[in-house]
Motif scaffolding. Structure first.
Motif, mmCIF file in Angstrom:
data_model
loop_
_atom_site.group_PDB
_atom_site.id
_atom_site.type_symbol
_atom_site.label_atom_id
_atom_site.label_comp_id
_atom_site.label_asym_id
_atom_site.label_seq_id
_atom_site.Cartn_x
_atom_site.Cartn_y
_atom_site.Cartn_z
ATOM 1 N N ASN A 1 0.803 -1.223 0.000
ATOM 2 C CA ASN A 1 0.000 0.000 0.000
ATOM 3 C C ASN A 1 0.839 1.279 0.000
ATOM 4 O O ASN A 1 0.284 2.378 0.037
ATOM 5 C CB ASN A 1 -0.934 0.022 1.216
ATOM 6 C CG ASN A 1 -1.912 -1.139 1.208
ATOM 7 O OD1 ASN A 1 -2.389 -1.558 0.149
ATOM 8 N ND2 ASN A 1 -2.207 -1.677 2.380
ATOM 9 N N ARG B 1 2.884 1.630 -6.620
ATOM 10 C CA ARG B 1 2.912 0.484 -5.724
ATOM 11 C C ARG B 1 3.372 -0.761 -6.484
ATOM 12 O O ARG B 1 2.993 -0.960 -7.643
ATOM 13 C CB ARG B 1 1.528 0.252 -5.110
ATOM 14 C CG ARG B 1 1.034 1.413 -4.261
ATOM 15 C CD ARG B 1 -0.400 1.236 -3.821
ATOM 16 N NE ARG B 1 -1.316 1.194 -4.949
ATOM 17 C CZ ARG B 1 -2.644 1.238 -4.846
ATOM 18 N NH1 ARG B 1 -3.200 1.315 -3.644
ATOM 19 N NH2 ARG B 1 -3.407 1.192 -5.915
ATOM 20 N N ARG C 1 1.482 -6.565 -4.258
ATOM 21 C CA ARG C 1 0.025 -6.474 -4.148
ATOM 22 C C ARG C 1 -0.645 -7.790 -4.552
ATOM 23 O O ARG C 1 -1.670 -8.174 -3.994
ATOM 24 C CB ARG C 1 -0.504 -5.310 -4.979
ATOM 25 C CG ARG C 1 -0.144 -3.953 -4.385
ATOM 26 C CD ARG C 1 -0.715 -2.796 -5.183
ATOM 27 N NE ARG C 1 -2.169 -2.763 -5.207
ATOM 28 C CZ ARG C 1 -2.936 -2.372 -4.197
ATOM 29 N NH1 ARG C 1 -2.378 -1.973 -3.050
ATOM 30 N NH2 ARG C 1 -4.246 -2.359 -4.304
ATOM 31 N N ALA D 1 -10.343 0.044 -1.739
ATOM 32 C CA ALA D 1 -8.965 0.549 -1.748
ATOM 33 C C ALA D 1 -8.624 1.108 -0.362
ATOM 34 O O ALA D 1 -9.495 1.621 0.342
ATOM 35 C CB ALA D 1 -8.832 1.612 -2.821
ATOM 36 N N PRO D 2 -7.364 1.024 0.048
ATOM 37 C CA PRO D 2 -6.192 0.563 -0.721
ATOM 38 C C PRO D 2 -5.880 -0.921 -0.572
ATOM 39 O O PRO D 2 -4.818 -1.370 -0.981
ATOM 40 C CB PRO D 2 -5.072 1.408 -0.132
ATOM 41 C CG PRO D 2 -5.438 1.522 1.318
ATOM 42 C CD PRO D 2 -6.942 1.613 1.350
ATOM 43 N N THR D 3 -6.791 -1.710 0.037
ATOM 44 C CA THR D 3 -6.529 -3.136 0.232
ATOM 45 C C THR D 3 -6.254 -3.814 -1.111
ATOM 46 O O THR D 3 -6.959 -3.576 -2.090
ATOM 47 C CB THR D 3 -7.730 -3.809 0.916
ATOM 48 O OG1 THR D 3 -8.005 -3.130 2.144
ATOM 49 C CG2 THR D 3 -7.438 -5.268 1.196
ATOM 50 N N ALA D 4 -5.238 -4.661 -1.131
ATOM 51 C CA ALA D 4 -4.892 -5.372 -2.364
ATOM 52 C C ALA D 4 -5.870 -6.522 -2.595
ATOM 53 O O ALA D 4 -6.070 -7.360 -1.713
ATOM 54 C CB ALA D 4 -3.463 -5.907 -2.278
#
Length: 276
Positions: free
Chosen positions: A39, A63, A68, A221-224
């Motif tokens: 992140n 990123r 990710r 977002a921002p979680t992958a």
């Protein structure tokens, strides 16, 4: 034991198990093997090309895509497995109660299942998420609500079929406890069918979670998450097509592995259903 030997002798099944196992291990070890914080924003690395430092390049915020993808295993695959596990437990319990007891309770449960199965699954999921709100927790709930009825009906059918076997009728005649009959006789018989169904449906759940994240209703977002990564890359698919290739290939490989593994398990555990 014989079926387990057949599974490991099947090259396709062994390959699929290896792929799924490696991906699960990568997801578990993601914090230790990911080269960068998934992140962490570094605009100076925006759309950086594939290199020795960034194996899959960088996204629109700089990123690292490889990092990710590794963390995305947790959001995509692990949550799908959790969803399937909860669905199977609920569907199995309700299916066992319905098929074993029969009578009015069975009729009520089956009519409820008919109502649930009468709605298109995708429309039902979108409606539930629309009511509960955006978020991965609500996506998981929606998938469970949509799928439990199908599993309950399938388990009920298997329970009714095996309930007519002589050894179960004998157990009932001598007064064996219901829980003993279910645990020792019914569950072992339906377990193979349950494993096949669960394996085949895991790919379906992965696609659902990724699709809902893609349209902004799932992981935020921002979680992958692989579907979310595809959504973030779609606006630059012409200028930077590689942004979509890696998460897209990850989804393709995992779903294909689960589907092929399910086919192999069906052929091994139920030879009568073997496809030509």
């Amino acid at each position: 034991m014989n079926q387990l030997k057949q599974l490991f002798k099947n090259k396709i099944a062994l390959c699929c198990l290896t792929i799924i196992g490696v991906i699960i291990v990568l997801g578990i070890l993601a914090p230790y093997i990911a080269p960068f914080d998934p992140n962490k924003v570094r605009i100076v690395r925006k759309y950086a090309a594939v290199s020795a430092q960034h194996w899959f390049g960088c996204d629109h915020l700089g990123r690292d895509i490889f990092s990710r993808l590794l963390y995305g295993i947790r959001s995509t695959l692990f949550l799908s497995i959790l969803t399937m596990a909860i669905t199977i437990v609920i569907g199995t319990i309700i299916g066992l109660i319905s098929g074993y007891n029969r009578g009015k309770l069975d009729e009520c449960i089956m009519r409820l299942c008919d109502i649930m199965l009468s709605f298109p699954s995708q429309v039902m999921i979108l409606a539930i998420v629309g009511v509960l709100g955006v978020g991965i927790e609500n996506v998981i709930i929606a998938n469970i609500v949509v799928k439990w009825a199908w599993y309950s009906r399938m388990i009920r059918s298997s329970v009714i079929k095996y309930s007519r076997k002589n050894y179960i009728l004998f157990s009932r005649t001598i007064g064996a406890p219901h829980f003993f009959i279910i645990r020792r006789h019914l569950l072992p018989n339906i377990m193979s069918e349950l494993v096949v169904l669960a394996t085949l449906d895991t790919g379906w759940v992965i696609l659902n979670i990724s699709a809902l994240s893609f349209i902004g209703l799932g992981v935020q977002a921002p979680t992958a998450e692989w579907g979310l990564m595809l959504s973030e890359a779609k606006n630059v698919m012409i200028q930077h097509p590689m942004q979509m290739v890696f998460p897209g290939m990850a989804i393709l490989i995992v779903v294909a592995a689960f589907n092929m593994l399910g086919d192999c398990l069906r052929d091994i555990l139920d030879p009568k259903e073997k496809t030509a």
